[in-house]
Design an enzyme around this catalytic site. Sequence first.
Site, mmCIF file in Angstrom:
data_model
loop_
_atom_site.group_PDB
_atom_site.id
_atom_site.type_symbol
_atom_site.label_atom_id
_atom_site.label_comp_id
_atom_site.label_asym_id
_atom_site.label_seq_id
_atom_site.Cartn_x
_atom_site.Cartn_y
_atom_site.Cartn_z
ATOM 1 N N GLY A 53 43.952 41.640 34.376
ATOM 2 C CA GLY A 53 44.480 42.231 33.167
ATOM 3 C C GLY A 53 45.904 42.722 33.359
ATOM 4 N N SER A 54 46.683 42.717 32.278
ATOM 5 C CA SER A 54 48.002 43.339 32.317
ATOM 6 C C SER A 54 47.857 44.852 32.198
ATOM 7 C CB SER A 54 48.870 42.791 31.197
ATOM 8 O OG SER A 54 49.158 41.433 31.422
ATOM 9 N N GLY A 55 48.972 45.564 32.395
ATOM 10 C CA GLY A 55 48.935 47.022 32.376
ATOM 11 C C GLY A 55 48.915 47.625 33.763
ATOM 12 N N HIS A 56 48.926 46.738 34.792
ATOM 13 C CA HIS A 56 48.897 47.202 36.186
ATOM 14 C C HIS A 56 50.218 46.901 36.902
ATOM 15 C CE1 HIS A 56 44.682 47.640 35.438
ATOM 16 N NE2 HIS A 56 44.494 46.350 35.305
ATOM 17 N N LYS A 104 39.868 40.585 41.940
ATOM 18 C CA LYS A 104 39.420 41.977 41.970
ATOM 19 C C LYS A 104 38.003 42.062 41.409
ATOM 20 C CE LYS A 104 44.170 42.760 40.698
ATOM 21 N NZ LYS A 104 44.409 41.480 39.973
ATOM 22 N N ASP A 109 36.971 39.552 35.468
ATOM 23 C CA ASP A 109 37.750 38.747 36.410
ATOM 24 C C ASP A 109 36.847 37.762 37.148
ATOM 25 O OD1 ASP A 109 40.118 39.987 35.735
ATOM 26 O OD2 ASP A 109 40.088 41.402 37.390
ATOM 27 N N HIS A 214 42.012 51.380 35.007
ATOM 28 C CA HIS A 214 41.873 51.069 33.583
ATOM 29 C C HIS A 214 41.722 52.308 32.731
ATOM 30 C CE1 HIS A 214 40.663 47.394 35.710
ATOM 31 N NE2 HIS A 214 41.340 46.806 34.746
#
Lengths: 326, 326
Positions: A53-56, A104, A109, A214
């Site tokens: 996911g993006s945001g990391h 991960k 995922d 998250h």
Amino acid sequence: MKKFLNLPDEFVTESVTGFVQAHPALVTMHRSPLFVRRRTAKRKGVAVISGGGSGHEPLDLGFVGVGMLDAACPGALFTAPTPGQIVAAAQQVARDDGVVLIVKNYAGDLKAFELARDMLDMPVQWVLVDDDVSGFAAHLGAGRRGVAGTVIVEKIVGAAAERGLPLDTCKRLGDRANQATATMGVALTACAVPGVAATFEIGADQIEMGVGLHGEPGVSRVPFMAADAIVDALLEPIVADLQLAAGQGVLLVVNGLGGTPLAELYLLQAAARAALGRRGVEVRRVAVGNFATALETAGASLTVCVLDDELLDLWDAPVRTATWRW
Amino acid sequence: MKKFLNLPDEFVTESVTGFVQAHPALVTMHRSPLFVRRRTAKRKGVAVISGGGSGHEPLDLGFVGVGMLDAACPGALFTAPTPGQIVAAAQQVARDDGVVLIVKNYAGDLKAFELARDMLDMPVQWVLVDDDVSGFAAHLGAGRRGVAGTVIVEKIVGAAAERGLPLDTCKRLGDRANQATATMGVALTACAVPGVAATFEIGADQIEMGVGLHGEPGVSRVPFMAADAIVDALLEPIVADLQLAAGQGVLLVVNGLGGTPLAELYLLQAAARAALGRRGVEVRRVAVGNFATALETAGASLTVCVLDDELLDLWDAPVRTATWRW
């Protein structure tokens, strides 16, 4: 929550576009399906691909480059990439020597990478990252989450692949790096996905132990403490998990969750180094910064990796990415 | 405001200690008076020193190293260093070729560096950085503030000194870099010095235009806008100040103020590049990240530097610091 964005649905694409524009010598972008790959592909050897996911950010984009990832597949915010992204990336960067997928340990995922693996017509190996020792959701049977230790696994596997080591060896080294690594995080604030409310509420005198990446609530909420006490609390499950003992040498990663000033991360580094030193554990290598973040969360995680000579040598191997260069 | 610290009075020392421990190959620390210098001093040539209040990390510590600063003097949080810090640093790193002091235009910094200059028994030159074009406090006659453009001036002067250029030339190049540089910032949140309340209150649907690096209120409070509109508003005074015109090539620095996720900074980079492109201005070099921060402020600044061939060549010159390496 105020954020620099235009339309929430365009956030990831616009951000990845900006990333690639800012590092033209290192990376290039495939728009549909979306992935980022090295500008200059490896001539031979095993390819290494991750994603999530993006945001990391900078995870995983910032670690694409020589000596680390061949490609990264960013999903929507806090959402796994599609199998199609992973397959397209592998088809573009991998060759006969095969590909290691670094995954991960999250259900989304896992599902995406499993489907991609089944669709790929090449040798595929898999390294699962599950370094979170907070005990989060342990009763649910999903296993430990993959958090900041991901960057260590990506560095080790990437260095092994860059040296031309075969697929099985890259896989074995990745698994060993993951097993040698433990992470524990704490949040001072929550975060919010654009268009969605904050992920949890937290008081002005409370901190959330055991958070992941998250914005999910952690495993316990405790009163705010001095940095030294927070570091002790973070190290306790790490020391237990790795059975850290006097005389060992470790890699320490002090990771910011996105909204914490660098000065505080360096202070945590000094505190963690001192606390490990009191146990007779020597910090032989260290990385301090925002590596695996949770949007604007104020917070940090400590990651310890027990370095044997082989892992140390791969950690020290040259790397040239947007985030790390040595 | 929750922060990772032990005692507020020890914050800077503990943080700087952690910084130096994390970069042992690059820097070393002098404890009393406090400064950070390159581990391996220049053999000859002009020394370059900067400094200022802490709370702006990585500025200036993260820019100590080969091709940039010889030493940095961190003051208390948002407080100028003492003249004694600057004098001690200069005496340790400067030689007969003299020293360039890079000073941000704040009353406290000016006073400290002026006193230090008068106490130094060596050739001293001075580059004042005043890149803020927000019009903040323009009626007070103190001139423009020095903000994120500082990192450009430090890079240019540092590269010139590393090449062995004489003191007057280093000074001239620094002044030229400063004159070619303009910065405008915006904050989405305020920040707080440990033990002190937030520096200003801001609503959930407001942003503060023209903020500096000290959590001070800016020049206007406007409704929250899309990123593209914010970028247009930031660029307007920059374009006017630099008289940017079609055909020019620039360096763009997208600087996070501390609490803004990297993904948002990259999105701003894409937006700023597009907006400049619509004016016929080409972004020839770019840097995106947290370089000159205001503690945990969520916000960003855009800096544009008009590059002539000489400045471009110095910008591209090798640098090896904790923050920048190329």
